[in-house]
Design an enzyme around this catalytic site. Structure first.
Site, short mmCIF file in Angstrom:
data_model
loop_
_atom_site.label_atom_id
_atom_site.label_comp_id
_atom_site.label_asym_id
_atom_site.label_seq_id
_atom_site.Cartn_x
_atom_site.Cartn_y
_atom_site.Cartn_z
N ASP A 2 7.26 -2.54 -19.99
CA ASP A 2 8.36 -2.19 -19.10
C ASP A 2 9.66 -2.80 -19.62
O ASP A 2 9.68 -3.42 -20.69
CB ASP A 2 8.06 -2.60 -17.65
CG ASP A 2 7.97 -4.11 -17.47
OD1 ASP A 2 8.35 -4.85 -18.38
OD2 ASP A 2 7.50 -4.53 -16.40
N LYS A 3 10.75 -2.65 -18.89
CA LYS A 3 12.06 -3.10 -19.37
C LYS A 3 12.16 -4.62 -19.52
O LYS A 3 13.05 -5.11 -20.19
CB LYS A 3 13.17 -2.56 -18.49
CG LYS A 3 13.12 -3.04 -17.06
CD LYS A 3 14.19 -2.36 -16.24
CE LYS A 3 14.06 -2.76 -14.79
NZ LYS A 3 15.01 -2.08 -13.96
N THR A 4 11.23 -5.36 -18.92
CA THR A 4 11.25 -6.82 -19.07
C THR A 4 10.40 -7.28 -20.24
O THR A 4 10.35 -8.47 -20.54
CB THR A 4 10.73 -7.52 -17.79
OG1 THR A 4 9.35 -7.21 -17.61
CG2 THR A 4 11.53 -7.10 -16.57
N GLU A 85 -2.32 14.54 -15.53
CA GLU A 85 -2.99 15.70 -16.10
C GLU A 85 -4.27 15.29 -16.83
O GLU A 85 -5.30 15.93 -16.68
CB GLU A 85 -2.07 16.44 -17.08
CG GLU A 85 -1.09 17.36 -16.44
CD GLU A 85 -0.42 18.27 -17.44
OE1 GLU A 85 -0.22 19.44 -17.09
OE2 GLU A 85 -0.11 17.82 -18.57
#
Length: 112
Positions: A2-4, A85
């Site tokens: 993630d962004k961290t 999916e």
């Protein structure tokens, strides 16, 4: 990640589904779909509901953008852009509607 920078994993699993007004499976802490036995029993039925179950599984087995590949071990593997999916295609394969691949205007599904 993630962004961290924290490593994350986006795993999707089919837990519960409603087909023709009947609910299969339930949400719990376990992994995988726990309504398989009931769906398999229903899809083998000659009742109108059995036909609805098979129609539902057929649609899930063909209405997606998943790509099927053959692994080095000879087993079928699915590559999906979206985890949902991939989860649906894998689940219906375990329920007897196995997406095998597509070429041009053709989709191949094996039904047991």
């Amino acid at each position: 990640s993630d962004k961290t920078g924290t490593l994350t994993q986006n795993v999707m699993e089919l837990k519960r589904v409603s087909i023709d007004g009947r609910i299969y499976g339930h949400v719990d802490e376990g992994t995988g779909f726990n309504g398989s036995a009931e769906i398999l029993e229903s899809r083998r039925s000659t009742s109108p509901h059995g036909a609805q179950v098979n129609a539902f599984l057929e649609i899930l087995s063909v209405s997606h953008t998943v790509v099927a590949t053959q692994g080095q071990d000879g087993r079928l593997r699915y590559e999906a852009e979206s985890p949902d999916e991939g989860a649906l295609v894998e689940a219906v394969a375990k329920l007897g509607w196995t997406f095998v691949g597509r070429t041009g205007h053709s989709i191949t599904v094996e039904k047991d």
